[in-house]
Scaffold this motif. Structure first.
Motif, PDB file in Angstrom:
ATOM      1  N   TYR A 182       7.169   3.645 -12.766  1.00  0.00           N
ATOM      2  CA  TYR A 182       5.992   3.102 -12.163  1.00  0.00           C
ATOM      3  C   TYR A 182       4.729   3.766 -13.761  1.00  0.00           C
ATOM      4  N   PHE A 183       5.166   4.426 -14.938  1.00  0.00           N
ATOM      5  CA  PHE A 183       4.805   4.688 -16.127  1.00  0.00           C
ATOM      6  C   PHE A 183       4.650   4.421 -17.301  1.00  0.00           C
TER       7      PHE A 183
ATOM      8  N   ILE B 177       4.912   6.024   5.665  1.00  0.00           N
ATOM      9  CA  ILE B 177       3.781   5.671   5.051  1.00  0.00           C
ATOM     10  C   ILE B 177       3.281   4.393   5.690  1.00  0.00           C
TER      11      ILE B 177
ATOM     12  N   PHE C 186      -5.339   5.809  -8.974  1.00  0.00           N
ATOM     13  CA  PHE C 186      -4.109   4.591  -9.441  1.00  0.00           C
ATOM     14  C   PHE C 186      -4.048   3.155  -8.812  1.00  0.00           C
TER      15      PHE C 186
ATOM     16  N   ALA D 227      -5.575   9.784  -5.201  1.00  0.00           N
ATOM     17  CA  ALA D 227      -5.180   9.618  -5.774  1.00  0.00           C
ATOM     18  C   ALA D 227      -4.110   8.410  -5.468  1.00  0.00           C
ATOM     19  N   THR D 228      -4.399   7.341  -4.470  1.00  0.00           N
ATOM     20  CA  THR D 228      -3.043   6.628  -4.524  1.00  0.00           C
ATOM     21  C   THR D 228      -4.362   5.951  -5.015  1.00  0.00           C
TER      22      THR D 228
ATOM     23  N   GLU E  73       1.169  -1.432  -0.124  1.00  0.00           N
ATOM     24  CA  GLU E  73      -0.145   0.572   0.120  1.00  0.00           C
ATOM     25  C   GLU E  73       0.697   0.991   0.059  1.00  0.00           C
ATOM     26  N   SER E  74       1.998   1.881   0.708  1.00  0.00           N
ATOM     27  CA  SER E  74       3.247   2.726   0.766  1.00  0.00           C
ATOM     28  C   SER E  74       3.281   2.563  -1.333  1.00  0.00           C
ATOM     29  N   TYR E  75       3.637   1.553  -1.516  1.00  0.00           N
ATOM     30  CA  TYR E  75       4.475   1.457  -2.810  1.00  0.00           C
ATOM     31  C   TYR E  75       3.866   1.840  -3.484  1.00  0.00           C
ATOM     32  N   ASP E  76       2.031   1.546  -3.951  1.00  0.00           N
ATOM     33  CA  ASP E  76       0.918   2.182  -3.932  1.00  0.00           C
ATOM     34  C   ASP E  76       0.774   3.433  -3.735  1.00  0.00           C
ATOM     35  N   ALA E  77       0.946   3.955  -2.785  1.00  0.00           N
ATOM     36  CA  ALA E  77       0.941   5.476  -2.583  1.00  0.00           C
ATOM     37  C   ALA E  77       1.817   6.242  -2.899  1.00  0.00           C
ATOM     38  N   LEU E  78       3.248   5.866  -3.340  1.00  0.00           N
ATOM     39  CA  LEU E  78       3.883   6.149  -4.413  1.00  0.00           C
ATOM     40  C   LEU E  78       3.230   6.329  -5.377  1.00  0.00           C
ATOM     41  N   GLY E  79       2.941   5.562  -6.735  1.00  0.00           N
ATOM     42  CA  GLY E  79       2.083   5.725  -7.613  1.00  0.00           C
ATOM     43  C   GLY E  79       0.923   6.743  -7.536  1.00  0.00           C
ATOM     44  N   GLY E  80       0.012   7.054  -6.383  1.00  0.00           N
ATOM     45  CA  GLY E  80      -0.920   7.551  -6.377  1.00  0.00           C
ATOM     46  C   GLY E  80       0.197   9.369  -6.463  1.00  0.00           C
ATOM     47  N   ALA E  81       1.018   9.590  -5.655  1.00  0.00           N
ATOM     48  CA  ALA E  81       1.751  11.053  -5.684  1.00  0.00           C
ATOM     49  C   ALA E  81       2.106  11.120  -7.459  1.00  0.00           C
ATOM     50  N   LEU E  82       2.928   9.806  -7.650  1.00  0.00           N
ATOM     51  CA  LEU E  82       3.248  10.154  -9.135  1.00  0.00           C
ATOM     52  C   LEU E  82       1.765  10.731 -10.254  1.00  0.00           C
ATOM     53  N   LEU E  83       0.919  10.460 -10.041  1.00  0.00           N
ATOM     54  CA  LEU E  83      -0.290  10.516 -10.682  1.00  0.00           C
ATOM     55  C   LEU E  83      -0.499  12.624 -10.015  1.00  0.00           C
TER      56      LEU E  83
ATOM     57  N   LEU F 261       5.375  13.567   1.253  1.00  0.00           N
ATOM     58  CA  LEU F 261       5.874  12.304  -0.147  1.00  0.00           C
ATOM     59  C   LEU F 261       5.901  13.165  -1.148  1.00  0.00           C
ATOM     60  N   ASN F 262       4.470  13.710  -1.516  1.00  0.00           N
ATOM     61  CA  ASN F 262       4.653  14.988  -2.492  1.00  0.00           C
ATOM     62  C   ASN F 262       5.170  15.501  -3.150  1.00  0.00           C
TER      63      ASN F 262
END
Lengths: 219, 179
Positions: B143-144, B163, B79, B75-76, A47-57, B124-125
């Motif tokens: 990721y992308f 986190i 994603f 956002a997460t 879920e932390s790595y998912d948070a990284l994906g969300g932050a990138l979005l 984090l952001n």
């Protein structure tokens, strides 16, 4: 299926990150999802790595080329809302975690096993992509004959336990081996051992490994 | 000023509780172009990316009741929906997901837990913004981007550990409340 409390051998950061980024073959995703179903520590990492994906979005310095939606896109989406079939996850009654139960059509007793010698049985699971997932049933006290495998091999214990040169692996534990690992797993004497084993089968996947082996974020 | 995380959480709640279209339109305007860009960055053509993005945004409406703000930012959550849809619709693979452990709270989540996760997310952001360009691009590729990208071996010191501890705690509470 409840969470295990005595897991000693976990997934690596690089595997969890690859799972979160959605970059791995289905067979490896299956093993990771099954382990995470048993392990809250790796679930939190995921879920932390998912948070990284969300932050990138959300990051405008990265999404510099925010795409324009087509004309009528919003209206089309609103129309889609009512049409979309929402499939609620069906509660599964099984002796294995839910993601795996979906692949074997129920419980370990429903698996169509094939003998592979020494009393060991296996069943290859249907997955897309460049890795192979199989279930192994190793009778109590039996050793898996030394086997060679190119590339990566992940073994997740579902039931019972085995021991090899790298240690003792019980329910929920994952052994991560590569072609340099010389191991002969022996099932515990007390009960039969059931494992989910995943091997990468292609050069293509091996070429994917270096970047996964070198994690750039550690948590 | 950009709407804050709490605004997006409120939008999801308004969809869940009131089927509020204006809340959905807000989310759509902000997130749909980002999801589409994410899909196109991975090599998907514009038409398929558009179609997939519409499906992702419709899913967000239909699964609004499953969103848990103590464990993920909006956002997460988006994603993860977009990633799963990408694997399913574009890579044509199944996506095995971990067994659900009550993602989707029966009671309203503890506001303090929600705020703490928001603070972690904001940190984090910020940390991503302050990375050297080269590292930011590498993470974005991981990721992308598509599969054929260069090796990544640099440590970034992103505050993901906090986190993880926060989520670990939320999971423990959840286990405790179910016991």
């Amino acid at each position: 299926m409840t969470k295990m409390t005595n897991i000693n051998h976990h997934l690596t950061d690089e595997l969890i990150m690859g799972y979160s980024a959605g970059k791995l073959p289905e067979a490896i995703d299956l093993l990771i999802a099954t382990h995470i179903s048993m392990c809250d520590d790796c679930r939190a990492a995921m879920e932390s790595y998912d948070a990284l994906g969300g932050a990138l979005l959300e990051d405008d310095t990265l999404i510099t080329d925010i795409a324009d939606m087509d004309d009528g896109s919003l209206a089309a989406t609103l129309a889609l809302i009512g049409e979309q079939k929402v499939t609620a996850a069906k509660p599964v009654i099984s002796d294995v975690p839910a993601p795996l139960a979906g692949y074997i059509g129920g419980s370990l007793s429903d698996v169509r096993w094939r003998p592979v010698g020494m009393g060991v049985r296996q069943a290859i699971l249907q997955t897309e992509g460049e890795a192979v997932a199989r279930l192994l049933h190793i009778p109590a006290g039996v050793a898996i004959p030394h086997h060679s495998h190119g590339g990566l091999e992940l073994t997740l214990v579902l039931k019972g336990a085995f021991t090899d040169e790298d240690g003792h692996f019980g329910p929920g534990d994952v052994e991560i081996a590569d072609e340099n690992t010389d191991h002969t797993p022996v099932a515990d004497l007390s009960e039969d051992c059931y494992c989910l084993a995943v091997t990468d089968a292609s050069l293509k996947f091996k070429s994917l490994l270096p970047k996964l082996i070198q994690p750039f974020v550690r948590i | 000023m950009e709407p804050d995380q709490q605004h997006w959480i409120d939008c999801i709640r308004r969809i869940r509780d009131d089927k509020d279209q204006s809340a959905f339109i807000d989310l759509f305007r902000h997130f749909a172009p980002r999801v589409k860009a994410f899909l196109m960055r991975g090599g998907t053509d514009a038409a398929l990316a558009e179609e997939t993005t519409q499906e992702v945004m419709a899913t967000l409406w239909n699964k609004a009741h499953l969103f848990d703000p103590t464990r993920a930012s909006v956002a997460t959550w988006i994603f993860t929906i977009a990633r799963n849809r990408k694997i399913d619709a574009i890579r044509k693979q199944r996506r095995p997901e971990p067994e659900d452990i009550g993602w989707g709270p029966e009671a309203e989540p503890d506001q303090e837990d929600v705020l703490s996760l928001q603070q972690d997310t904001a940190r984090l952001n910020e940390a991503i913004k302050s990375l050297p360009d080269k590292q930011r691009v590498l993470i974005e590729h991981a990721y992308f981007g598509d599969l054929s990208h260069s090796e990544i071996a640099e440590k970034t010191g992103l505050p993901l550990g906090t986190i993880k501890s926060r989520i670990r705690l939320a999971l423990e509470r959840l286990r405790h409340s179910m016991a």
